[in-house]
Design a protein around this motif. Structure first.
Motif, PDB file in Angstrom:
ATOM      1  N   GLU A 161      -7.043  -2.717   1.554  1.00 46.95           N
ATOM      2  CA  GLU A 161      -8.249  -2.327   2.293  1.00 46.95           C
ATOM      3  C   GLU A 161      -9.432  -3.214   1.943  1.00 46.95           C
ATOM      4  OE1 GLU A 161      -9.372   1.753   2.135  1.00 46.95           O
ATOM      5  OE2 GLU A 161      -7.300   2.468   2.246  1.00 46.95           O
ATOM      6  N   THR A 203      -9.277  11.141   0.181  1.00 48.41           N
ATOM      7  CA  THR A 203      -9.427   9.982  -0.694  1.00 48.41           C
ATOM      8  C   THR A 203     -10.717   9.212  -0.474  1.00 48.41           C
ATOM      9  OG1 THR A 203      -8.096   8.671   0.851  1.00 48.41           O
ATOM     10  CG2 THR A 203      -6.943   9.685  -1.011  1.00 48.41           C
ATOM     11  N   ASP A 204     -11.550   9.627   0.466  1.00 48.52           N
ATOM     12  CA  ASP A 204     -12.875   9.029   0.669  1.00 48.52           C
ATOM     13  C   ASP A 204     -13.888  10.151   0.743  1.00 48.52           C
ATOM     14  OD1 ASP A 204     -12.591   6.006   1.050  1.00 48.52           O
ATOM     15  OD2 ASP A 204     -11.069   6.762   2.431  1.00 48.52           O
ATOM     16  N   ASP A 259       0.799  -1.217   0.000  1.00 46.71           N
ATOM     17  CA  ASP A 259       0.000   0.000   0.000  1.00 46.71           C
ATOM     18  C   ASP A 259       0.833   1.270   0.000  1.00 46.71           C
ATOM     19  OD1 ASP A 259      -2.492  -1.141  -0.205  1.00 46.71           O
ATOM     20  OD2 ASP A 259      -2.772  -1.310   1.945  1.00 46.71           O
ATOM     21  N   GLN A 281      -2.910   7.845  -6.027  1.00 47.19           N
ATOM     22  CA  GLN A 281      -3.913   8.043  -4.986  1.00 47.19           C
ATOM     23  C   GLN A 281      -5.237   7.524  -5.526  1.00 47.19           C
ATOM     24  OE1 GLN A 281      -3.496  10.050  -1.461  1.00 47.19           O
ATOM     25  NE2 GLN A 281      -2.056   8.482  -2.142  1.00 47.19           N
ATOM     26  N   ARG A 282      -5.884   6.656  -4.753  1.00 47.54           N
ATOM     27  CA  ARG A 282      -7.213   6.172  -5.134  1.00 47.54           C
ATOM     28  C   ARG A 282      -8.250   6.991  -4.352  1.00 47.54           C
ATOM     29  NH1 ARG A 282      -9.382   0.812  -6.575  1.00 47.54           N
ATOM     30  NH2 ARG A 282      -7.249   0.059  -6.368  1.00 47.54           N
ATOM     31  N   ARG A 339      -4.209   1.337  -2.212  1.00 48.22           N
ATOM     32  CA  ARG A 339      -5.094   0.909  -1.128  1.00 48.22           C
ATOM     33  C   ARG A 339      -5.685  -0.479  -1.356  1.00 48.22           C
ATOM     34  NH1 ARG A 339      -9.291   5.788  -0.741  1.00 48.22           N
ATOM     35  NH2 ARG A 339     -10.172   4.386   0.847  1.00 48.22           N
ATOM     36  N   SER A 340      -4.998  -1.328  -2.096  1.00 45.88           N
ATOM     37  CA  SER A 340      -5.585  -2.613  -2.468  1.00 45.88           C
ATOM     38  C   SER A 340      -5.861  -3.502  -1.268  1.00 45.88           C
ATOM     39  CB  SER A 340      -4.674  -3.338  -3.461  1.00 45.88           C
ATOM     40  OG  SER A 340      -3.386  -3.547  -2.919  1.00 45.88           O
ATOM     41  N   GLY A 399      -0.133   3.742  -2.772  1.00 45.51           N
ATOM     42  CA  GLY A 399      -1.330   4.564  -2.742  1.00 45.51           C
ATOM     43  C   GLY A 399      -2.564   3.936  -3.343  1.00 45.51           C
TER      44      GLY A 399
END
Length: 493
Positions: free
Chosen positions: A328, A403-404, A320, A486-487, A325-326, A323
């Protein structure tokens, strides 16, 4: 104590503040960072490998990324392809011995001082040697005997570190099965059994590569049905022996001999000198059946074409630092593939291959080949670069809005991307929608896709709970070129 200049991008509220920091690196801290157990933010992993050629190559890559993990164990197992025999009734089969791991760790020690000059947290060779254990290796699926490897796994499962423990099955699951069986034998029927079951189910995640013995289906699933399993049954082949059939033509140069020779094999130190490729004249002692090393065999491949790292997706999934975030959520997708929910956890799934327009089981892995090969090439240079300025390093990406996000249908979403480069290079930006990871069944109209800032309007037909995944790529112009992502997940509310 060494001093290095770094560029640190700090998010403060909705603004990006970019500062130059001078950070002292304490050698003692750098040696042990991420390996202290409780409270570690790094993924905690135990590698279970069977000594095949692709396990050897995957292990080399892992060592170059070992600063990103809390490596709690390296355990030798058997599989249906390799076992040691018992010296009596069971003969060995394609057995490569147990000494190569120690040899590779000795060679890791030669690049370790340089690696630490480029990134913090690399574990010392001594620490890695301390967690290398031989597990159940006498026969395929053998799980009757308690071994040093099974005991290491058992103790890690039961210890006080509450973080997830990822068991990465590069070979068979038999040594993990023995560890779980030991726990069951100790606690089943006692007052603590229910609490132990809950602890194990909450803590253990198995990333399974193929089914290399019958202990996952024969023991683990029936007796521990709530253990989470990420099951890679086919995607891994695109980064293994079948890559020529599955990797898109545009990405195959990153696996061909010219790239491999220039980036990984020539002048990169004694550890990468052990890296195996097609027709390279490097036999695997004990595995005479594997003839891929013979210069006069497998003429469909050039000398030094990529051969296989079929087990690397298991830890690439957890990387991770990039960036993406896989880790998660397995459905997000990243360098280790993408997965869909299944009865026992998750199983590898398809992305749409833009070249063919069809759902492609390999594409969740192959879409990243260029990026992950360039990234590995940079770390190969770290190992032979005594100065920080002697190699390229990843840029850093950030999004001011976070990012959310949660937005209503019809709302305009404006995203301000920013990047910094520790090497002071120029950066380029790209935004794209990862439609395969979306739960929203449609495409958005993205403005500013090739600039720092992008925007789109949440479609009117988006339903509450739908998620739209936007990927920001920040790329440098270094050699090799590197990226950071960044996702941004926009949930419709």
């Amino acid at each position: 104590m060494r001093i290095r200049n770094r560029m640190i991008a700090a998010l403060i509220g909705s603004a990006i503040v970019i500062t130059a920091a001078v950070a002292p690196v304490d050698p003692a801290v750098a040696t042990t960072a991420g390996n202290s157990g409780a409270g570690s933010k790094k993924p905690r992993i135990i590698v279970m490998q069977d000594g095949e050629v692709d396990d050897m190559d995957s292990f080399i890559r892992l060592l170059y990324y070992s600063n990103e993990f809390n490596i709690a164990g390296v355990v030798y197992t058997s599989s249906k392809y390799h076992w040691a025999g018992d010296g009596a009734q069971v003969a060995p089969y394609r057995w490569t011995g147990t000494k190569w791991v120690s040899s590779y760790l000795d060679k890791y020690a030669t690049v370790y001082p340089n690696l630490r000059k480029h990134a913090d947290g690399y574990p010392s060779p001594e620490r890695l040697r301390s967690v290398y254990k031989v597990g159940n290796v006498e026969n395929v699926g053998e799980m009757a005997k308690v071994t040093a490897g099974s005991e290491l796994i058992r103790k890690a499962i039961l210890d006080d570190d509450s973080s997830p423990l990822y068991l990465l099955a590069w070979g068979g699951n038999n040594t993990a099965a023995r560890a779980l069986k030991s726990i069951q034998e100790q606690y089943q029927g006692t007052a603590r059994w229910s609490a132990i079951q809950q602890k194990v189910n909450k803590k253990v995640v198995i990333y399974n590569i193929l089914n290399q013995d019958d202990t996952l289906s024969g023991y683990i699933k029936p007796n521990w049905p709530n253990i989470k399993i990420i099951d890679n049954q086919s995607q891994f082949w695109s980064f293994a022996y079948l890559w020529t059939r599955q990797v898109p033509a545009a990405n195959q140069p990153y696996l061909r001999a010219p790239f491999m020779e220039q980036s990984l094999l020539t002048g990169k130190g004694s550890l990468l000198a052990e890296y195996r490729t097609y027709r390279d004249g490097k036999p695997t002692p004990g595995d005479d059946e594997n003839t891929r090393w013979q210069p006069d065999a497998n003429t469909d491949y050039a000398v030094h074409d990529f051969i296989s790292e079929g087990d690397s997706p298991s830890f690439l999934y957890l990387l991770d630092f990039n960036g993406l975030r896989s880790s998660e959520n397995p459905t997000f997708g990243g360098w280790g593939g993408r997965f869909a929910p299944s009865a026992s956890g998750w199983i590898d799934t398809s992305d749409v291959n833009p070249t063919t327009g069809n759902a492609d089981r390999a594409y969740p892995q192959t879409r990243w080949v260029a990026d992950l090969q360039n990234d590995f090439a940079a770390r190969a240079s770290w190992g032979v670069s005594a100065r920080y300025s002697g190699a390229n390093h990843n840029p850093r990406a950030a999004v001011a809005e976070g990012t959310d996000l949660r937005r209503k249908p019809g709302a305009k979403v404006v995203l301000h991307g920013r990047g910094t480069d520790p090497d002071g290079g120029a950066l380029s930006y790209r935004w794209w929608q990862y439609t395969d990871a979306d739960s929203y069944a449609g495409a958005i109209t993205l403005t500013g896709a090739n600039s720092r800032d992008a925007s789109f309007t949440v479609p009117a037909d988006a339903k509450p709970g739908d998620a739209i995944h936007l990927i920001l790529e920040v790329s440098d112009g270094g050699a090799p070129p590197l990226k950071h992502y960044q996702r941004v997940v926009v949930t419709v509310g």
